[in-house]
Scaffold this active site. Structure first.
Site, PDB file in Angstrom:
ATOM      1  N   SER A  15       0.736  -1.287   0.137  1.00 31.97           N
ATOM      2  CA  SER A  15      -0.024  -0.041  -0.103  1.00 31.97           C
ATOM      3  C   SER A  15       0.864   1.315  -0.217  1.00 31.97           C
ATOM      4  O   SER A  15       0.350   2.087   0.704  1.00 31.97           O
ATOM      5  CB  SER A  15      -0.930  -0.001   1.154  1.00 31.97           C
ATOM      6  OG  SER A  15      -1.932  -1.077   1.024  1.00 31.97           O
ATOM      7  N   GLU A  37      -8.473   7.001  -5.534  1.00 36.53           N
ATOM      8  CA  GLU A  37      -7.926   6.072  -6.425  1.00 36.53           C
ATOM      9  C   GLU A  37      -8.789   5.445  -7.367  1.00 36.53           C
ATOM     10  O   GLU A  37      -8.651   4.939  -8.614  1.00 36.53           O
ATOM     11  CB  GLU A  37      -7.300   4.780  -5.580  1.00 36.53           C
ATOM     12  CG  GLU A  37      -6.416   3.798  -6.191  1.00 36.53           C
ATOM     13  CD  GLU A  37      -5.468   3.387  -5.308  1.00 36.53           C
ATOM     14  OE1 GLU A  37      -5.204   3.819  -4.381  1.00 36.53           O
ATOM     15  OE2 GLU A  37      -4.929   2.400  -5.610  1.00 36.53           O
ATOM     16  N   ASP A  87      -6.881  -0.435   2.338  1.00 32.57           N
ATOM     17  CA  ASP A  87      -5.581   0.094   2.221  1.00 32.57           C
ATOM     18  C   ASP A  87      -5.792   1.642   2.855  1.00 32.57           C
ATOM     19  O   ASP A  87      -4.887   1.936   4.100  1.00 32.57           O
ATOM     20  CB  ASP A  87      -5.008   0.138   1.096  1.00 32.57           C
ATOM     21  CG  ASP A  87      -4.957  -1.349   0.283  1.00 32.57           C
ATOM     22  OD1 ASP A  87      -5.227  -2.282   1.045  1.00 32.57           O
ATOM     23  OD2 ASP A  87      -4.463  -1.197  -0.630  1.00 32.57           O
ATOM     24  N   TYR A  92      -7.078  -7.099 -11.363  1.00 34.10           N
ATOM     25  CA  TYR A  92      -7.887  -6.902 -10.125  1.00 34.10           C
ATOM     26  C   TYR A  92      -9.201  -6.628 -10.313  1.00 34.10           C
ATOM     27  O   TYR A  92     -10.341  -6.968  -9.752  1.00 34.10           O
ATOM     28  CB  TYR A  92      -7.285  -5.893  -9.205  1.00 34.10           C
ATOM     29  CG  TYR A  92      -7.820  -5.427  -7.960  1.00 34.10           C
ATOM     30  CD1 TYR A  92      -7.332  -6.027  -6.983  1.00 34.10           C
ATOM     31  CD2 TYR A  92      -8.818  -4.198  -7.948  1.00 34.10           C
ATOM     32  CE1 TYR A  92      -8.031  -5.461  -5.785  1.00 34.10           C
ATOM     33  CE2 TYR A  92      -9.306  -3.947  -6.671  1.00 34.10           C
ATOM     34  CZ  TYR A  92      -8.884  -4.451  -5.722  1.00 34.10           C
ATOM     35  OH  TYR A  92      -9.309  -4.000  -4.340  1.00 34.10           O
TER      36      TYR A  92
HETATM   37  C1  GLA Z   1      -5.692  -4.301  -2.898  1.00 33.30           C
HETATM   38  C2  GLA Z   1      -6.798  -3.234  -2.733  1.00 33.30           C
HETATM   39  C3  GLA Z   1      -7.556  -3.433  -1.411  1.00 33.30           C
HETATM   40  C4  GLA Z   1      -8.055  -4.952  -1.125  1.00 33.30           C
HETATM   41  C5  GLA Z   1      -6.740  -6.070  -1.424  1.00 33.30           C
HETATM   42  C6  GLA Z   1      -7.123  -7.148  -1.632  1.00 33.30           C
HETATM   43  O1  GLA Z   1      -4.695  -3.913  -1.705  1.00 33.30           O
HETATM   44  O2  GLA Z   1      -6.455  -2.000  -2.789  1.00 33.30           O
HETATM   45  O3  GLA Z   1      -8.591  -2.770  -1.482  1.00 33.30           O
HETATM   46  O4  GLA Z   1      -9.114  -5.258  -2.139  1.00 33.30           O
HETATM   47  O5  GLA Z   1      -6.042  -5.511  -2.704  1.00 33.30           O
HETATM   48  O6  GLA Z   1      -7.667  -7.735  -0.457  1.00 33.30           O
END
Ligand code: GLA
Length: 398
Positions: free
Chosen positions: A136, A170, A182, A232
């Site tokens: 993060s 974001e 995060d 994602y």
């Molecule tokens: C990233 C995203 C989060 C979450 C994770 C998976 O870090 O930013 O919001 O979805 O992946 O758990």
């Protein structure tokens, strides 16, 4: 040892302040330094955007910005690491550029949309967070930027609201459809605990970690996370497809949070195989988060180990976001006496694992990783012993 042992080195507010003062006609006393932590997620992966539960801890790998106020409506930031400089007008009047300044611009845009006053500054940014490692660094940059932009108003803004505004930056400015975890961890972190967050209600409580006897070790595969953003976003769409199919027969279902395993299995034939696998992971993972919090509080570390292992298998086989490197690091950790729990952490597709390790077993883990991972992967893993950290704040001096 050939494996790289990176201590979570502290950044130095006074040095950063002095470096900015040397580059700008401002007095050191007029410079404030803000800091925001990265995070490691203990468990609850890909559950946040399904309105489920997560258990992250903010960590002492952080992003710091020395801030000198200016009277121009402009945020002008230099990276301490390489002198790269970029600026953005306030409010931003152009779309994203595909670089780190987008996070600053996105937050400025989002704060402005929410009617919060932002003001111009010259900033010098330093960070101990590895980029693109799944810890993060983006959220830390967003939260530190928010405090830099808000100035004296920052401490008065509710931390969860601030996290939501950074998430909006974001989602809508940078273009990644991430959940709240995060930004929430970077905003609400606690020095000695993880945070059990209900992503539907925004309610949370702290869960203390047994840090007298154990430490958190983050192992970084250092492998490229190619296509991570598009993969994602695709996972999110697959979860939405599962919800749509279930809602057609069970109108009370609005997210996977509303789905139990028996309900899911009752209607399994209505879901595409991929959507069914994703849904099975999310439904079980929510349960594992609650069980992990309870096991940590009861001191039942064997149960924590089993829950981490089940989470990792599920992310590998059902959610399909692990990688050979992540699997290798988990396997190595599992075979090391004194490692009580290990799993991939964050979005996946590369990135890091999180490990709960007895303090006296840390050297053995470092050795096992350097012996077995480096030769196999052709590169050293990053090895970070991390501690839970407080959420975004002014940095202490000295
Ligand atoms: C990233 C995203 C989060 C979450 C994770 C998976 O870090 O930013 O919001 O979805 O992946 O758990």
């Amino acid at each position: 040892m050939t494996g790289q042992l990176i201590p979570a080195t502290a950044l130095d507010a006074d040095a950063l302040r002095a470096a900015l003062a040397a580059a700008e006609p401002v007095l050191e006393s007029g410079i404030e330094v803000v800091r925001a932590p990265g995070r490691v997620n203990l468990i609850g992966e890909h559950t946040d955007y399904n309105q489920g539960f997560v258990l992250p801890a903010a960590i002492n790998l952080e992003t710091w910005i020395a801030v000198a106020r200016t009277d121009r409506q402009r945020a002008d930031v230099t990276l301490a690491a390489d002198g790269q400089r970029a600026a953005v007008d306030l409010p931003p009047n152009e779309r994203r550029r595909g670089s780190w300044i987008d996070y600053v611009a996105g937050v400025a845009w989002s704060l402005n949309e929410a009617g919060l006053p932002v003001s111009g500054f010259r900033g010098l940014l330093a960070s101990t967070l590895p980029i693109s490692a799944g810890l993060s660094s983006s959220a830390a940059l967003e939260l530190a930027s928010a405090w830099a932009l808000l100035g004296d108003t920052a401490p008065t803004v509710d931390r969860t609201q601030l996290a939501r505004l950074a998430q909006r930056a974001e989602n809508e400015y940078v273009g990644v459809r991430c959940g709240l975890m995060d930004q929430f961890a970077s905003a609400q972190g606690r020095p000695d605990a993880a945070l059990l967050l209900d992503c539907r209600s925004g309610e949370f409580r702290t869960v203390r970690l047994p840090l007298d006897e154990f430490v958190l070790v983050v192992l970084d595969t250092r492998s490229a996370r190619r296509l991570a953003a598009s993969d994602y976003n695709r996972r999110r769409t697959e979860c939405e497809a599962a919800v749509a199919a279930l809602a057609a027969v069970e109108p009370s279902v609005r997210s996977l949070r509303d789905v139990s395993r028996p309900l899911l299995e009752r209607h399994a034939d209505r879901l595409e195989p991929v959507a069914l696998r994703r849904a099975r992971h999310v439904v079980d993972e929510n349960q594992r988060v609650l069980e992990t919090a309870a096991a940590l509080e009861a001191g039942d570390l064997a149960a924590v180990g089993r829950l981490f292992a089940a989470s990792h298998r599920s992310l590998r086989d059902l959610y399909e976001v692990s990688s050979p490197e992540l699997d290798a690091l988990v396997e190595i950790a599992a075979a090391t006496p004194g490692v009580v729990a290990s799993r991939m952490t964050g979005a996946g597709f590369g990135g890091c694992t999180v490990n709960l390790v007895r303090r006296d077993a840390v050297p053995a883990l470092a050795l096992a990783v350097s012996d077995r991972y480096s030769a196999w992967a052709g590169r050293d893993a990053g090895f970070h012993v991390v501690e839970p950290a407080a959420g975004v704040s002014r940095a202490p001096s000295g």
